[in-house]
Design an enzyme around this catalytic site. Sequence first.
Site, PDB file in Angstrom:
ATOM      1  N   ARG A 151       0.720  -1.321   0.205  1.00 49.41           N
ATOM      2  CA  ARG A 151       0.026  -0.026  -0.196  1.00 49.41           C
ATOM      3  C   ARG A 151       1.003   1.188  -0.114  1.00 49.41           C
ATOM      4  O   ARG A 151       0.444   2.328   0.796  1.00 49.41           O
ATOM      5  CB  ARG A 151      -0.893   0.096   1.179  1.00 49.41           C
ATOM      6  CG  ARG A 151      -1.978  -0.973   1.160  1.00 49.41           C
ATOM      7  CD  ARG A 151      -2.921  -1.014   2.188  1.00 49.41           C
ATOM      8  NE  ARG A 151      -2.292  -1.357   3.277  1.00 49.41           N
ATOM      9  CZ  ARG A 151      -2.623  -1.250   4.728  1.00 49.41           C
ATOM     10  NH1 ARG A 151      -3.676  -0.502   5.061  1.00 49.41           N
ATOM     11  NH2 ARG A 151      -2.124  -1.561   6.062  1.00 49.41           N
ATOM     12  N   GLU A 182     -17.480  -0.184  16.944  1.00 48.68           N
ATOM     13  CA  GLU A 182     -16.737  -1.166  16.049  1.00 48.68           C
ATOM     14  C   GLU A 182     -15.247  -1.159  16.135  1.00 48.68           C
ATOM     15  O   GLU A 182     -14.617  -1.188  14.900  1.00 48.68           O
ATOM     16  CB  GLU A 182     -17.263  -0.944  14.627  1.00 48.68           C
ATOM     17  CG  GLU A 182     -18.821  -1.122  14.554  1.00 48.68           C
ATOM     18  CD  GLU A 182     -19.204  -0.863  12.986  1.00 48.68           C
ATOM     19  OE1 GLU A 182     -18.479  -0.906  11.980  1.00 48.68           O
ATOM     20  OE2 GLU A 182     -20.477  -0.642  12.679  1.00 48.68           O
ATOM     21  N   ASN A 238     -16.931  -2.249  -6.416  1.00 48.18           N
ATOM     22  CA  ASN A 238     -16.899  -1.447  -5.103  1.00 48.18           C
ATOM     23  C   ASN A 238     -15.724  -0.393  -5.503  1.00 48.18           C
ATOM     24  O   ASN A 238     -15.253   0.274  -4.662  1.00 48.18           O
ATOM     25  CB  ASN A 238     -16.332  -2.373  -4.122  1.00 48.18           C
ATOM     26  CG  ASN A 238     -16.597  -1.745  -2.899  1.00 48.18           C
ATOM     27  OD1 ASN A 238     -17.191  -0.730  -2.560  1.00 48.18           O
ATOM     28  ND2 ASN A 238     -15.628  -1.943  -1.881  1.00 48.18           N
ATOM     29  N   CYS A 249     -25.504   3.000   0.569  1.00 50.80           N
ATOM     30  CA  CYS A 249     -24.672   4.341   0.256  1.00 50.80           C
ATOM     31  C   CYS A 249     -24.326   4.458  -1.304  1.00 50.80           C
ATOM     32  O   CYS A 249     -24.308   3.400  -1.925  1.00 50.80           O
ATOM     33  CB  CYS A 249     -23.529   4.422   1.214  1.00 50.80           C
ATOM     34  SG  CYS A 249     -22.353   3.005   1.046  1.00 50.80           S
ATOM     35  N   ASP A 264     -26.630  -3.688   7.498  1.00 49.35           N
ATOM     36  CA  ASP A 264     -26.161  -2.842   6.669  1.00 49.35           C
ATOM     37  C   ASP A 264     -26.114  -3.786   5.466  1.00 49.35           C
ATOM     38  O   ASP A 264     -25.471  -4.730   5.176  1.00 49.35           O
ATOM     39  CB  ASP A 264     -24.701  -2.473   6.826  1.00 49.35           C
ATOM     40  CG  ASP A 264     -24.523  -1.446   7.889  1.00 49.35           C
ATOM     41  OD1 ASP A 264     -25.643  -0.853   8.336  1.00 49.35           O
ATOM     42  OD2 ASP A 264     -23.760  -1.104   8.631  1.00 49.35           O
ATOM     43  N   HIS A 273     -17.135  11.616   4.089  1.00 44.73           N
ATOM     44  CA  HIS A 273     -15.893  11.487   3.367  1.00 44.73           C
ATOM     45  C   HIS A 273     -15.261  12.762   3.196  1.00 44.73           C
ATOM     46  O   HIS A 273     -14.143  12.772   2.547  1.00 44.73           O
ATOM     47  CB  HIS A 273     -16.091  10.751   1.961  1.00 44.73           C
ATOM     48  CG  HIS A 273     -16.574   9.550   2.130  1.00 44.73           C
ATOM     49  ND1 HIS A 273     -18.050   9.315   2.428  1.00 44.73           N
ATOM     50  CD2 HIS A 273     -16.150   8.438   2.491  1.00 44.73           C
ATOM     51  CE1 HIS A 273     -18.242   7.968   2.423  1.00 44.73           C
ATOM     52  NE2 HIS A 273     -17.180   7.463   2.434  1.00 44.73           N
ATOM     53  N   ILE A 321     -24.028   5.744  12.027  1.00 41.28           N
ATOM     54  CA  ILE A 321     -24.410   4.531  11.167  1.00 41.28           C
ATOM     55  C   ILE A 321     -23.591   3.422  11.589  1.00 41.28           C
ATOM     56  O   ILE A 321     -23.945   2.369  11.448  1.00 41.28           O
ATOM     57  CB  ILE A 321     -23.732   4.975   9.710  1.00 41.28           C
ATOM     58  CG1 ILE A 321     -24.354   5.967   9.106  1.00 41.28           C
ATOM     59  CG2 ILE A 321     -23.655   3.763   8.883  1.00 41.28           C
ATOM     60  CD1 ILE A 321     -25.959   5.774   8.956  1.00 41.28           C
ATOM     61  N   TYR A 346     -12.042   3.761  -3.043  1.00 36.87           N
ATOM     62  CA  TYR A 346     -12.118   5.216  -3.400  1.00 36.87           C
ATOM     63  C   TYR A 346     -10.769   5.969  -2.961  1.00 36.87           C
ATOM     64  O   TYR A 346     -10.466   5.968  -1.574  1.00 36.87           O
ATOM     65  CB  TYR A 346     -13.394   5.922  -3.029  1.00 36.87           C
ATOM     66  CG  TYR A 346     -13.497   6.116  -1.542  1.00 36.87           C
ATOM     67  CD1 TYR A 346     -12.969   7.365  -0.831  1.00 36.87           C
ATOM     68  CD2 TYR A 346     -14.022   5.180  -0.721  1.00 36.87           C
ATOM     69  CE1 TYR A 346     -13.238   7.242   0.570  1.00 36.87           C
ATOM     70  CE2 TYR A 346     -14.425   5.209   0.487  1.00 36.87           C
ATOM     71  CZ  TYR A 346     -13.865   6.375   1.161  1.00 36.87           C
ATOM     72  OH  TYR A 346     -14.322   6.656   2.648  1.00 36.87           O
TER      73      TYR A 346
END
Length: 747
Positions: free
Chosen positions: A16, A474, A115, A633, A589, A684, A421, A502
């Site tokens: 990455r 979470e 995605n 979403c 979800d 975002h 959310i 994204y």
Amino acid sequence: MVKVSNLGYPRLGENREWKKLIESYWSGKLSQADLLAEMKSLRRTFLKKQADAGLDLIPVGDFSLYDHILDLSYQFNIIPRRFAKEAHDLGLYFAIARGNKDNVASAMKKWFNTNYHYILPEWSKQKPSLKSNRLLELYLEAKELVGDKAKPVITGPITFVALSSGIEDYTAAIKSLLPLYRQIFQELVEAGASYIQVDEPIFVTDEGHSYLEAAKHVYAYFAKQVPEAKLIFQTYFEALVDPEILGNLPVAGLGLDFVHGLEENLAAVKAGYFSDKEIFAGVIDGRNVWGADLEASRDLVLEISDKVKAVHIQPSCSLLHVPVTKKGETGLNPLLKNGLAFADEKLEELRLLADQLETGFSSPKFTQKVADFKALQAADFRNLALEDLGKIPQKRHLDFKDRYPLQQEKLGLPVLPTTTIGSFPQSSEVRRIRRAWKGQEISNQAYEDFIKSEIARWIKIQEDLDLDVLVHGEFERVDMVEFFGQKLAGFATTKGGWVQSYGSRAVKPPIIYGDIQHIQPLTLKETVYAQSLTKRPVKGMLTGPITITNWSFERNDISRPDLFNQIALAIRKEIELLEDAGIPIIQVDEAALREGLPLRKDKQQAYLDDSVRAFRLATSSVKDTTQIHTHMCYSNFSEIIESIRALDADVISIETSRSHGEIIEAFETATYPLGIGLGVYDIHSPRVPSLDELISNIERPLHQLSLDQFWVNPDCGLKTRKERETVAALKNLVAATKIVRHKFGKD
């Protein structure tokens, strides 16, 4: 000679590196000059890897600092009007994608049914112009390294316009771009480009039918203006629409997907529609991680080659959608690992396939790949006895209008309940502790104690903010799908299987390799602990069967409905555990339900019916007083609104802020009877929404929606945000809600 081509290579890097460079630049730790230098080095590494893999045509222009569609918008001066006064530099480029303190970001949309998200081009009165021929610069850079193997790649003018917003006359918009593309192509040809890949995936969708005349005009124009250019009209994700018409376009080659559009594309080949064309055949699945059936691929290529001018082999689409390499996956079952192929392994498969086709000889590596494929298909973990669905109820006991008042009475909530959310910021400390735990530097108990302390801290923050329905945050989850893959039988998780979703956001989809079973509690411990800390209701947070499937690398040896239902039964068992433990609200979800919608309308209803059936299978066993929520979403909801209703969730929360209110129209109707939370600010973007902005976003839907059915929430989870901005934004959200309640006399 069978040439091996590639459509695009993953940007992230094996570790990455791409993501880390961009985020270092955003945080001010890396200068612009250093960012560009490091990115050039990374780009050259990718080119060399593909050359070393034996590719004959290597994509150039697939690399981006954020998104390839944003690159075109920026290069063509398609700049949103609100950014018109800002300097045309890298700061503007990233501001369009992420927003800044003065302006909201451009909308983010799913890239067809994947995605991956692209930044929506926003047209207004601006006239397209070519700021610079960036593709030429990249081609010249690549040519120095890999010579004439470099193949420029660009999204075509028709697809670019079709995916844009703010256009009143699509024909005029396309025509306005043609001189710019002509200049790009001409300069590439003069620089020595042998082929130019022009991506036009809009022509695998039903919408493609309406652009047929445009295609004739556009590609006739290119053939006349740049006759030396050997253009590849590239499609993927489905079969080509109207192959008889598009097969006559004056282009050198057609790129076709023979994985996801196999039957129709092969039928078009056999019908002779492409007899004078070079076919760039996508015979290796570019969207999934399974090794290819090389014998079947070989036979397919031979079948195609009899009917066309020439065949070149390639993945079915850009390898952007799969991880880089499996070489570091030392923890996987060898039988499973041998049956996988990430990007680098797919390129190896293509080279082995090309060599076999060229020589007629199956090398030892080719033979081993065939054996690995067959061994995986015969594995015993793919043949378990599963539950009989016919005996399981798939409908709630009471209709929504009868059960919702019972739920609200039990919950004691005000009108316009506020909630989030599900996820809260995963700070550097959370990530550090998780790494230490995974590296066995701290004990399981120490890690659990830390997670509990974060849950307790955020329960207190939520109470202080005066949110009505709380979540545990979470903190134990890296990802909303990978987490479940780590706890359900039939899933495998990887060490380095990252893909871009994204911008710099990377996800690590689990691999569904066998039959799914619920073998342990998934979320029970953390949720029950959070509820023990407060008298306010805490939501149980689960991911639904369709989203788990769509955001995983799924099995390809059973039907999707069977896969949906296997996961639904596992989620159903977790819901029952949460309900038995006294959790009053359970959110399941389905963020990716719309994403998986087939690109052709004649295939969509079956998918939607299967999705609704699986969701109801998972959620319909609860008591009438238990409230089921779901979340979706970044989708065009208007075309699936009836299926959303059919899910029969008590409350659905959806993204609306990035669409600048457009999505609200699908729900602003008296025919939508269920509870709904229209996300009132964009999570975002790093900006904190103002009080006035939030009040406006809350009030607009109330012209049509009832106060009693409307919930107030951000548009998505808050995991990627900083704590300070999260608290500030939620403080404004609660304050705005109280002001609106007061206006309606509902304090």
